[in-house]
Motif scaffolding. Sequence first.
Motif, PDB file in Angstrom:
ATOM      1  N   ARG A 195       0.719  -1.016  -0.055  1.00 54.25           N
ATOM      2  CA  ARG A 195       0.072  -0.022  -0.091  1.00 54.25           C
ATOM      3  C   ARG A 195       0.878   1.088   0.049  1.00 54.25           C
ATOM      4  NH1 ARG A 195      -1.780   2.710   3.848  1.00 54.25           N
ATOM      5  NH2 ARG A 195      -3.540   4.104   3.563  1.00 54.25           N
ATOM      6  N   THR A 196       1.885   1.384   0.840  1.00 55.67           N
ATOM      7  CA  THR A 196       2.749   2.405   0.780  1.00 55.67           C
ATOM      8  C   THR A 196       3.584   2.381  -0.288  1.00 55.67           C
ATOM      9  OG1 THR A 196       2.983   2.235   3.216  1.00 55.67           O
ATOM     10  CG2 THR A 196       4.296   3.834   2.498  1.00 55.67           C
ATOM     11  N   PRO A 256       2.729   4.148  -4.544  1.00 50.82           N
ATOM     12  CA  PRO A 256       3.011   5.611  -5.338  1.00 50.82           C
ATOM     13  C   PRO A 256       4.453   5.903  -5.730  1.00 50.82           C
ATOM     14  CG  PRO A 256       1.655   5.899  -3.608  1.00 50.82           C
ATOM     15  CD  PRO A 256       1.793   4.267  -3.510  1.00 50.82           C
ATOM     16  N   PRO A 257       5.475   5.357  -4.856  1.00 48.49           N
ATOM     17  CA  PRO A 257       6.979   5.503  -5.219  1.00 48.49           C
ATOM     18  C   PRO A 257       7.385   4.680  -6.210  1.00 48.49           C
ATOM     19  CG  PRO A 257       6.880   4.861  -2.721  1.00 48.49           C
ATOM     20  CD  PRO A 257       5.420   5.253  -3.172  1.00 48.49           C
ATOM     21  N   ILE A 295       5.186  10.321  -2.891  1.00 49.98           N
ATOM     22  CA  ILE A 295       6.012   9.587  -1.830  1.00 49.98           C
ATOM     23  C   ILE A 295       5.411  10.285  -0.717  1.00 49.98           C
ATOM     24  CG2 ILE A 295       8.178   9.429  -0.870  1.00 49.98           C
ATOM     25  CD1 ILE A 295       9.476   9.683  -3.408  1.00 49.98           C
ATOM     26  N   ARG A 314       2.545  11.680   0.012  1.00 55.41           N
ATOM     27  CA  ARG A 314       1.176  11.192   0.241  1.00 55.41           C
ATOM     28  C   ARG A 314       1.026   9.701   0.627  1.00 55.41           C
ATOM     29  NH1 ARG A 314      -2.413   8.686  -3.130  1.00 55.41           N
ATOM     30  NH2 ARG A 314      -1.059   8.607  -4.936  1.00 55.41           N
ATOM     31  N   ALA A 315       1.947   9.059   0.088  1.00 55.13           N
ATOM     32  CA  ALA A 315       1.923   7.306   0.760  1.00 55.13           C
ATOM     33  C   ALA A 315       2.453   7.222   1.777  1.00 55.13           C
ATOM     34  CB  ALA A 315       2.961   6.814  -0.489  1.00 55.13           C
ATOM     35  N   VAL A 316       3.405   8.189   2.429  1.00 56.99           N
ATOM     36  CA  VAL A 316       4.075   7.923   3.804  1.00 56.99           C
ATOM     37  C   VAL A 316       3.028   8.513   4.800  1.00 56.99           C
ATOM     38  CG1 VAL A 316       6.443   7.466   3.119  1.00 56.99           C
ATOM     39  CG2 VAL A 316       5.764   9.750   3.627  1.00 56.99           C
ATOM     40  N   SER A 359       0.072   8.678   4.633  1.00 56.48           N
ATOM     41  CA  SER A 359      -1.297   7.771   4.841  1.00 56.48           C
ATOM     42  C   SER A 359      -0.752   6.472   5.432  1.00 56.48           C
ATOM     43  CB  SER A 359      -2.226   7.517   3.824  1.00 56.48           C
ATOM     44  OG  SER A 359      -1.494   7.671   2.502  1.00 56.48           O
TER      45      SER A 359
END
Lengths: 256, 256, 235, 226, 226
Positions: free
Chosen positions: D144-145, D148-149, E107, E109-111, E113
């Motif tokens: 999930r994390t 995006p990267p 990046i 945004r992902a971390v 959340s």
Amino acid sequence: MINLTAIEKSFGDLPVLKGVDLVVPRGGVTALIGPSGGGKSTLLRCINLLELPTSGTVEVGECRIEFRPGRKVNQKAVRELRRQTGMVFQNFQLFPHQTAVANVMEGLLTVLKWPKDRAHARAIELLDKVGLAHKADAWPSSLSGGQQQRVAIARALAPEPKVLLCDEPTSALDPELSGEVVAVLAQLAEEGTTMVMATHDLRLARQIAHDVVFLEAGKVVEAGQASQIFEKPSQARTVQFISTLTEQGMAAGAGI
Amino acid sequence: MINLTAIEKSFGDLPVLKGVDLVVPRGGVTALIGPSGGGKSTLLRCINLLELPTSGTVEVGECRIEFRPGRKVNQKAVRELRRQTGMVFQNFQLFPHQTAVANVMEGLLTVLKWPKDRAHARAIELLDKVGLAHKADAWPSSLSGGQQQRVAIARALAPEPKVLLCDEPTSALDPELSGEVVAVLAQLAEEGTTMVMATHDLRLARQIAHDVVFLEAGKVVEAGQASQIFEKPSQARTVQFISTLTEQGMAAGAGI
Amino acid sequence: QAQGLERIKSAGVLKIGTEGTYSPFTYHDKSGALVGFDVEIGRAIADKLGVKAEFLEGKWDGLIAGLDAKRYDAVINQVGITEARKAKYDFSEPYIASKAVLIVREDNNEIKTFADLKGKKSAQSLTSNFGKLAQDSGAELVGTDGFDQSIQLLLTGRADATINDNLSFLDFKKQKPDAKVKIAATQANADYSGVIVSKGQPDLVAAINDALKAIKADGTYETISQKYFGANVSN
Amino acid sequence: MPHWLQLMLESLGPLLWAGVQFTIPLTLLSFALGLTVGLAAALIRLFGPKPLAAIVRFYVWIIRGTPLLVQLFLIFYGLPSIGILLDAFPAALIGFTLNVGAYTSEIIRAVISSVPKGQWEAAYSIGMTWPQALRRTVLPQAARTAVPPLSNTFISLVKDTSLAAAITVPELFQAAQRIVATTYEPLILYVEAALIYLALSSVLSVLQERLEIRLNRQGGFVEARA
Amino acid sequence: MPHWLQLMLESLGPLLWAGVQFTIPLTLLSFALGLTVGLAAALIRLFGPKPLAAIVRFYVWIIRGTPLLVQLFLIFYGLPSIGILLDAFPAALIGFTLNVGAYTSEIIRAVISSVPKGQWEAAYSIGMTWPQALRRTVLPQAARTAVPPLSNTFISLVKDTSLAAAITVPELFQAAQRIVATTYEPLILYVEAALIYLALSSVLSVLQERLEIRLNRQGGFVEARA
Ligand SMILES: Nc1ncnc2c1ncn2[C@@H]1O[C@H](COP(=O)(O)OP(=O)(O)OP(=O)(O)O)[C@@H](O)[C@H]1O
Ligand SMILES: Nc1ncnc2c1ncn2[C@@H]1O[C@H](COP(=O)(O)OP(=O)(O)OP(=O)(O)O)[C@@H](O)[C@H]1O
Ligand SMILES: [Mg+2]
Ligand SMILES: [Mg+2]
């Protein structure tokens, strides 16, 4: 069934267990009691080796592993040993990406390679036993504390472990439910499952434990049959610890 | 001090609170009891608006906020209301990147802008009160369950909130410590802190609560003075729920 | 803009776009100074216009775009005079002539004429129009970023030939006399390059043409040409 | 029809063809291979023996630290001097795979260690082996994390494949440059190439979004940990 | 002294000077600015009003989807046609900042959340405002997972600045190409440039490692959540 000898465990400089011996016969139920920070959780985690003792010997069933500082552990033996145990964590540790029923099925599918149908049936049966069949498809995030704890119990029971380790298995349960869950555990005990539980609930300990170990500051202060510890504890410290329960119990009982 | 009127809360289609009223006078101590999944935690979280009610009115101190489906909430009012409350979470929620003492200082430094020295002194004082001064510099990850819970309690108390909300504040504490923490809480109550606690520990409820609300399936089954609820509950359901305690208490008490 | 020349004169500078990485036409010497045949021609033209030359260096892809964006007044960078370019831009009279040469490995005796390229691999820089020549001769194109890479392909046997202008090849041989490559054929017709400017500035084009005439007349051109090539390269 | 539109339409064919023939296969292949390399590298750095982990750190350091263009150059023009003569496409594939591997290994390493240790323990406690715990419990949560990267890397890759032109792979951007060489309209052609890249990455962006939604739906596990 | 070494030593001066003058300032400035843009963009996408979030998504989509080279071209050669004539350095700075912003926003945004919702709640419960909770509670925890992927972006940026050459910024790689033009030794010069890039990114890698160690030491909060 379980035989711990001279278990020592330090975190860095901090000694947490200072030579603990523990014997639990097959089908025995042992309660670990004692003040917060006394080492109950750590001892429990040393039994299924989530925490590796600094030194000492752990024996569960046929598996016997000896620990000495600097010596490597045989990973296969660890896995072998773990396969005989199930654990209920103090903070549940449900798998957040799986529904309640999938949490319970996980061990059956992945470890025991059961077919899906059979695993599902057993999982539903267990959820029903802990009163949560209606939440089978809920995500852990949408469950109340007590509901999460019950799923965690069902998950630990699913693969029918020979040894069940419970860290505060009723901490999030109301007295009524606690009673029910205790009944489930008591029945397991009768069916021969060996159990070790860390608990603050002295009534739970009193009700289903055969033996009680009183742990403080990493040492066993007193150990013995439940009836003996609760009725005539030999150590002053134990007397004092037990009395808090009695007083409170009396106070509450008296009021009603 | 607290006045909830006709609180309804649904998660999606699932109604969890179905019109709950709750009044807690200044300095009052109210215990929320009831079976797992009954809505205790949700109701508690509706008081400091971590959960926004679907409809109903929440009044804490001077702040009064009305909720209606589809209406926007005034963020400033929410903050104002929150500033009067402190909360102890069922699963502690310590800040993992800060030591125990830093956890307790956080609100004092960031919200109240206290100088560091003063915040530190108060934090140590509070940690001492819950018996954890020696763990001031430990990271949450290295604390036992009960230790984490006590840090959480100290953190909630630090900014001297007018209202303290506790979700199972003694679930991870042994009876002895539980007694001590209860004493701390009772003293706060005497000093005029208003308190609402969700708890399974009926003895805790009995000991320090003035009023008791019995919540089941999102509805108040019975509410009243603690003595009344425990001594002569009027609803059959309440009688049954309370009795589990009595029986167990008796069983344990009798044995000792 | 009709007042192109006027603006240049009033500003006192002629801004010239060039690559700066194309030896011996536009490159940097050991001291880091921008030099080369095209650069000196540019300076001489500016001189005749009575202004200073200011060079802006950019990659080939952007050079002509920079003209459109009015970042400079002219590009002097071996821009070949072709019909396609003439449709969009104006050229001065040619200031240099070069001939396309076919370069192969020294041990290659198979390819002797442009026609022998048929079915062979020819490494071509994408910034030149020699690619078209190779393609017309029936070669399979292998695209590279520049002459140096084309030579590398040739040497490693990944290409059979490369077409470039004779002047660049001479410069290369001067730098790397040991390189095992040779000229297999030279094209009969010369290619001409001119100063390229945006359309609609006849006065500027005329002034540049006059300047070119003047430097040829006064020997400046000859000096520059001899300096870089040891020959006169105007035809 | 305006000149620029006509030019764009005329060049669309060659550009798309180059994209289909080289850009897309190169991107997909090297991302798939690179992700595998990255996962392996991340696992070695997190759990592997020290000397092996040191080698992986060295690999990541070299690859992240030097320009992709130079790496491609060395593989294509440099290796022949030690007797390894690779064709352009395999050389590009190796270069891109090594690159993707180095970058994604860092991402994967970060997200794996962001999964609470208690989740490993829960998995072990029901009898899982390390690979099972990784595959069934940790990676799904880390995913999930990571999405995006990782999709940053993937989308960058789509465009970085244009560097393959430097080692003679006639991919999309080179096709554009070829047309520029005869039409002298870099801006128009580059914008056209950019639009095609945009179309390709849009497909990836949409996939990313779908994946994020799906992973989020799995118990919205932000809350689960709350 | 072998030929290649002599060539390297001779070119070292110009290369380093180009690096100090252009590559380093461009990298540092655009990363700092880009990170700010990225943080803002991430926060808007996570917490901002829908229309604003849609604009940010559009921005991320366009920037990630098109080649940086084309973006630089449009800023430098395209904008003048609508009357905006930027110098090369500012044009490059804008281009790189927008790029870093788009990639890092994903990046971040992902971390963000990935931090458990309960941590926000705990921060609110002691009276923090949203910005306080973000700054004091959430970002410090998110940082740990963010460092490796962010440093991917940072280290890529160091090398991507070479694209600035296309819009007349004479940075490090351009300096190398100038020397190649007269020496016909691309391999040697490119390797030299690569070594300088490697030195620059090594500084960043070391910083990354330090930061990771520091953030990990903060309670090794893998376990904390366990
Ligand atoms: N990872 C760790 N690092 C350092 N110290 C630790 C760690 N885990 C536990 N401890 C320390 O070891 C001691 C025993 O912890 P343990 O969790 O076993 O106590 P416990 O008896 O289960 O207490 P509780 O009843 O509060 O759960 C505590 O003082 C705790 O701070
Ligand atoms: N985020 C959520 N989404 C959906 N359902 C939820 C959510 N949170 C709670 N619930 C449901 O709401 C009901 C009430 O939950 P709550 O946590 O208030 O119970 P509780 O009385 O605190 O129980 P416990 O004593 O077990 O902690 C439960 O059935 C639970 O499954
Ligand atoms: Mg414990
Ligand atoms: Mg609850």
